[in-house]
Scaffold this motif. Structure first.
Motif, PDB file in Angstrom:
ATOM      1  N   ASP A  25     -62.785  26.351  22.495  1.00  0.00           N
ATOM      2  CA  ASP A  25     -63.740  26.053  21.416  1.00  0.00           C
ATOM      3  C   ASP A  25     -64.595  24.832  21.750  1.00  0.00           C
ATOM      4  O   ASP A  25     -65.809  24.847  21.556  1.00  0.00           O
ATOM      5  CB  ASP A  25     -63.010  25.822  20.087  1.00  0.00           C
ATOM      6  CG  ASP A  25     -62.395  27.092  19.526  1.00  0.00           C
ATOM      7  OD1 ASP A  25     -62.840  28.198  19.896  1.00  0.00           O
ATOM      8  OD2 ASP A  25     -61.445  26.974  18.723  1.00  0.00           O
ATOM      9  N   LYS A  26     -63.955  23.788  22.239  1.00  0.00           N
ATOM     10  CA  LYS A  26     -64.665  22.550  22.573  1.00  0.00           C
ATOM     11  C   LYS A  26     -65.686  22.804  23.689  1.00  0.00           C
ATOM     12  O   LYS A  26     -66.836  22.358  23.606  1.00  0.00           O
ATOM     13  CB  LYS A  26     -63.659  21.479  23.002  1.00  0.00           C
ATOM     14  CG  LYS A  26     -64.279  20.139  23.361  1.00  0.00           C
ATOM     15  CD  LYS A  26     -63.241  19.152  23.848  1.00  0.00           C
ATOM     16  CE  LYS A  26     -62.887  19.557  25.251  1.00  0.00           C
ATOM     17  NZ  LYS A  26     -62.070  18.651  25.986  1.00  0.00           N
ATOM     18  N   GLU A  77     -71.350  29.408  14.340  1.00  0.00           N
ATOM     19  CA  GLU A  77     -70.059  28.762  14.615  1.00  0.00           C
ATOM     20  C   GLU A  77     -68.987  29.725  15.121  1.00  0.00           C
ATOM     21  O   GLU A  77     -67.936  29.295  15.571  1.00  0.00           O
ATOM     22  CB  GLU A  77     -69.545  28.057  13.347  1.00  0.00           C
ATOM     23  CG  GLU A  77     -70.413  26.893  12.915  1.00  0.00           C
ATOM     24  CD  GLU A  77     -70.401  25.731  13.891  1.00  0.00           C
ATOM     25  OE1 GLU A  77     -69.340  25.456  14.487  1.00  0.00           O
ATOM     26  OE2 GLU A  77     -71.465  25.107  14.080  1.00  0.00           O
ATOM     27  N   VAL A  78     -69.230  31.025  15.028  1.00  0.00           N
ATOM     28  CA  VAL A  78     -68.224  32.019  15.399  1.00  0.00           C
ATOM     29  C   VAL A  78     -68.137  32.115  16.923  1.00  0.00           C
ATOM     30  O   VAL A  78     -69.147  32.100  17.612  1.00  0.00           O
ATOM     31  CB  VAL A  78     -68.587  33.396  14.800  1.00  0.00           C
ATOM     32  CG1 VAL A  78     -67.615  34.472  15.244  1.00  0.00           C
ATOM     33  CG2 VAL A  78     -68.645  33.304  13.286  1.00  0.00           C
ATOM     34  N   LEU A  79     -66.904  32.219  17.418  1.00  0.00           N
ATOM     35  CA  LEU A  79     -66.691  32.432  18.850  1.00  0.00           C
ATOM     36  C   LEU A  79     -65.968  33.759  19.019  1.00  0.00           C
ATOM     37  O   LEU A  79     -64.784  33.882  18.709  1.00  0.00           O
ATOM     38  CB  LEU A  79     -65.887  31.294  19.483  1.00  0.00           C
ATOM     39  CG  LEU A  79     -65.457  31.503  20.939  1.00  0.00           C
ATOM     40  CD1 LEU A  79     -66.663  31.761  21.835  1.00  0.00           C
ATOM     41  CD2 LEU A  79     -64.658  30.321  21.443  1.00  0.00           C
ATOM     42  N   ASN A  80     -66.712  34.747  19.471  1.00  0.00           N
ATOM     43  CA  ASN A  80     -66.143  36.044  19.825  1.00  0.00           C
ATOM     44  C   ASN A  80     -67.044  36.666  20.888  1.00  0.00           C
ATOM     45  O   ASN A  80     -68.051  36.083  21.284  1.00  0.00           O
ATOM     46  CB  ASN A  80     -65.996  36.950  18.592  1.00  0.00           C
ATOM     47  CG  ASN A  80     -67.302  37.176  17.849  1.00  0.00           C
ATOM     48  OD1 ASN A  80     -68.386  37.106  18.422  1.00  0.00           O
ATOM     49  ND2 ASN A  80     -67.214  37.445  16.554  1.00  0.00           N
ATOM     50  N   ARG A  81     -66.672  37.850  21.364  1.00  0.00           N
ATOM     51  CA  ARG A  81     -67.429  38.503  22.436  1.00  0.00           C
ATOM     52  C   ARG A  81     -68.894  38.696  22.024  1.00  0.00           C
ATOM     53  O   ARG A  81     -69.805  38.480  22.814  1.00  0.00           O
ATOM     54  CB  ARG A  81     -66.779  39.857  22.758  1.00  0.00           C
ATOM     55  CG  ARG A  81     -67.513  40.692  23.795  1.00  0.00           C
ATOM     56  CD  ARG A  81     -67.254  40.220  25.203  1.00  0.00           C
ATOM     57  NE  ARG A  81     -68.419  39.538  25.737  1.00  0.00           N
ATOM     58  CZ  ARG A  81     -68.406  38.628  26.691  1.00  0.00           C
ATOM     59  NH1 ARG A  81     -67.290  38.250  27.234  1.00  0.00           N
ATOM     60  NH2 ARG A  81     -69.488  38.066  27.131  1.00  0.00           N
ATOM     61  N   GLU A  82     -69.122  39.106  20.795  1.00  0.00           N
ATOM     62  CA  GLU A  82     -70.476  39.367  20.321  1.00  0.00           C
ATOM     63  C   GLU A  82     -71.331  38.097  20.336  1.00  0.00           C
ATOM     64  O   GLU A  82     -72.483  38.121  20.785  1.00  0.00           O
ATOM     65  CB  GLU A  82     -70.434  39.948  18.904  1.00  0.00           C
ATOM     66  CG  GLU A  82     -71.790  40.313  18.370  1.00  0.00           C
ATOM     67  CD  GLU A  82     -71.735  40.845  16.944  1.00  0.00           C
ATOM     68  OE1 GLU A  82     -72.822  41.053  16.387  1.00  0.00           O
ATOM     69  OE2 GLU A  82     -70.636  41.042  16.395  1.00  0.00           O
ATOM     70  N   SER A  83     -70.771  36.982  19.880  1.00  0.00           N
ATOM     71  CA  SER A  83     -71.557  35.740  19.849  1.00  0.00           C
ATOM     72  C   SER A  83     -71.844  35.233  21.256  1.00  0.00           C
ATOM     73  O   SER A  83     -72.933  34.723  21.523  1.00  0.00           O
ATOM     74  CB  SER A  83     -70.857  34.668  19.007  1.00  0.00           C
ATOM     75  OG  SER A  83     -69.609  34.318  19.557  1.00  0.00           O
ATOM     76  N   VAL A  84     -70.883  35.393  22.165  1.00  0.00           N
ATOM     77  CA  VAL A  84     -71.106  34.995  23.557  1.00  0.00           C
ATOM     78  C   VAL A  84     -72.218  35.855  24.166  1.00  0.00           C
ATOM     79  O   VAL A  84     -73.121  35.336  24.831  1.00  0.00           O
ATOM     80  CB  VAL A  84     -69.792  35.101  24.379  1.00  0.00           C
ATOM     81  CG1 VAL A  84     -70.053  34.878  25.863  1.00  0.00           C
ATOM     82  CG2 VAL A  84     -68.749  34.113  23.867  1.00  0.00           C
TER      83      VAL A  84
END
Length: 165
Positions: A25-26, A77-84
């Motif tokens: 996350d960081k 703020e979301v971290l998932n495959r889609e956001s990446v």
């Protein structure tokens, strides 16, 4: 006694897992900050290039649009495959238009050698190096936790970068 040892071991394992997840996350937030900085530099560059006679205003507008779009995408703020994938796609789209204006800028000797444009290009170059370093750090943290679905895909070292016109 064995139950307590097992519980302690499980607690330590979960703590290590949580720490690694925190590292991901960081590092993701750090990488996104670099992309946001890049968009700000690109916006400064496009603003300066508005006075250049050789650069098409429509291409500048597309670059500005994609820079703003990437910035908004990075604020998620979301971290998932889609956001990446969205950040990757936004950066690729921005780069497509940025390369076009930089190639065109080469034919405007006065503009490309102005101190302000040179300074902005240096800032952009430094930010791209920072993005490269932070991408590697982020991907390494994903690999260490076997979170391969979150990896930020980059061009391999053996493959040439692709420029689309």
């Amino acid at each position: 006694m064995k139950k307590y040892i097992i519980l302690i071991f499980l607690f330590l394992s979960l703590s290590a897992f949580a720490q690694n997840k925190t590292d991901i996350d960081k590092n993701w937030k750090s990488l996104k900050k670099s992309f946001i900085l890049k968009t700000e530099i690109v916006l400064k560059l496009t603003n300066k290039l508005r006075t250049a006679k050789v650069i098409e205003k429509t291409e500048l507008d597309k670059t500005v649009f994609n820079a703003k779009k990437l910035k908004v995408t990075c604020e998620n703020e979301v971290l998932n495959r889609e956001s990446v994938d969205k950040v990757k796609q936004g950066n690729d789209e921005l780069n497509t238009h940025l390369v076009r204006i930089l190639v065109t800028l080469e034919s405007d000797f006065k503009m490309k050698t102005s101190n302000e444009v040179l300074s902005i290009n240096d800032q952009l170059s430094t930010t791209e190096e920072q993005i490269f370093t932070r991408t590697k750090k982020y991907n390494d943290s994903c690999l260490s936790l076997n979170e391969t679905s979150l990896i930020f895909k980059t061009t391999s070292n053996t493959q040439s970068p692709e420029v689309k016109f």
